[in-house]
Design an enzyme around this catalytic site. Sequence first.
Site, PDB file in Angstrom:
ATOM      1  CG  ASP A 133       8.155  -5.227  -6.354  1.00 10.23           C
ATOM      2  OD1 ASP A 133       8.237  -6.259  -5.543  1.00 10.23           O
ATOM      3  OD2 ASP A 133       7.357  -4.238  -5.761  1.00 10.23           O
ATOM      4  CD  GLU A 192       8.027   2.049  -7.744  1.00 16.71           C
ATOM      5  OE1 GLU A 192       7.069   1.806  -6.769  1.00 16.71           O
ATOM      6  OE2 GLU A 192       8.404   1.260  -8.621  1.00 16.71           O
ATOM      7  N   GLY A 239      -0.757  -5.386  -5.003  1.00 17.02           N
ATOM      8  CA  GLY A 239       0.377  -6.037  -4.510  1.00 17.02           C
ATOM      9  C   GLY A 239       1.130  -6.904  -5.473  1.00 17.02           C
ATOM     10  CB  SER A 276       5.182  -5.824  -8.996  1.00 19.29           C
ATOM     11  OG  SER A 276       5.675  -6.127  -7.742  1.00 19.29           O
ATOM     12  CB  THR A 336      13.243  -9.887   3.608  1.00 17.93           C
ATOM     13  OG1 THR A 336      12.654 -10.163   2.412  1.00 17.93           O
ATOM     14  CG2 THR A 336      12.473 -10.467   4.610  1.00 17.93           C
ATOM     15  CG  ASP A 337      12.963  -5.689  -1.176  1.00 15.27           C
ATOM     16  OD1 ASP A 337      12.451  -5.242  -0.352  1.00 15.27           O
ATOM     17  OD2 ASP A 337      12.554  -5.599  -2.328  1.00 15.27           O
ATOM     18  CB  SER A 376       4.727   0.815 -10.479  1.00 14.77           C
ATOM     19  OG  SER A 376       5.139  -0.063  -9.085  1.00 14.77           O
ATOM     20  N   GLY A 432      -2.662  -1.803  -7.722  1.00 11.90           N
ATOM     21  CA  GLY A 432      -3.171  -1.855  -6.177  1.00 11.90           C
ATOM     22  C   GLY A 432      -3.487  -3.233  -5.449  1.00 11.90           C
TER      23      GLY A 432
END
Length: 465
Positions: A254, A242, A206, A208, A117-118, A210, A204
């Site tokens: 995130d 990113e 989900g 966040s 949604t973001d 990164s 990996g």
Amino acid sequence: MSGVGAGVGTGAAAGDATAAGAAEGAAAGPGAVAEVTAGGATAGVDARARASAVAEAPAGEAAGPGADVRATGPGAVAEATAEAAARVAAEFAALYGAAPDGVWAAPGRVNLIGEYTDFNEGFVLPLALPHTAVAAVRRRDDGVLRLHSADVDGGVVQVELAALVPGSVEGWAAYPAGVVWALRDAGHAVGGADVHLASTVPTGAGLSSSAALEVVTALALDELFGLGLSRPALAVLAQRAENGFVGVPCGVMDQMASACATEGHALHLDTRDLSYRQVPFDLAAVGLRLLVVDTRVKHALGDGAYAERRAGCEAGARALGVRALRDVSAAHLPYALGRLNDETVRRYVRHVVSDNGRVERVIALLDTGDVRGVGAVLTEGHASLRDDLGVSCAELDLAVDAANAAGALGARMTGGGFGGSAVVLVEDAAADAVAAAVEKAFGEAGHAAPRIFTAVPAAGARRVG
């Protein structure tokens, strides 16, 4: 919502964006290949002689496969963070030959509701985790950036800032390097830095990993160079790193969660204007737990699947003549779907509009104290992610189904999908039984054992040393 003046544009996205391009294409946070040679970046100091200890996970995270559903109290989190800060500072001194100017931490996040949604300028409801990326940093003014991770075998990645362009750094190092690029590209005078990182955010999954790397780097450089940037502004610059440097078309959720979350709260974020409200989220007070089930199925969002869904959503907005799918109301959805000829686009639009509605429904439930009612909304959201958006997988579906069959109040996948994690709302007294049921189901299906832990709303990015 309380307004937060970021002074920057939006265009947000959802999901975990772990580092792509590590060895054999595996997703990577700090645990990626560190050697970089392209575009002026070279492998320098051999760090194999560094202290071997890395940041320990806060209490409540299982070190390996299996379940540890104990709740993590603020005192335990603070103690673990202080120990990690001291350890990373000592490793920095051993690596670079001098003490850092400071140590900072930024958390991973789990998203309760509001997926994909973001970047449609909609609503999300993430919370920060106790798991953090910790960075010891020293300012430089000679145009040199040196990066090292405690979580990989490899040397220091050294980059000349004059050669810092998209594509010049790969793997985990692209995330902090991208932040330096984004700051300089925005006109901020950043002259270089020595950075040593360690992270307890699972990559990996989900969650966040990164974003934690990006935000901790941005916060440290903001303070060391006296930039005076707001938390939302730092989050958007981290998102730009990113998008523009790493090449993952993620959005700002995130980074905003990592930068702006507060302990004991979920972050109700409007990604159009970056206004947000801290929503009290004390599940223990009402006898509940939020479990995270890391399926240990790794995913990388740079493989095109995430970008394809973003492009489909944008195509839907154009066809409907709106700025973003945020502008399609739930009441208007049936009419809007009737105007779309592409069935894939129709499914994407239906998910985004309905998930925006689910965020608002969850907020209403939390505001009225009906926390148990959130469970059914989570399960409904998983069906939408699975059927309309097509981003679930067999392991995520199994985690959700097994948890619900064992008595959970509700569950859904969280993050960008294609692997990663699920969240499970469960009565405190049933947490062990539900976790055991999920583990049993995974074993019977021949899947690797999941990692299961309790999500406790933690503090956002901060200086810790």
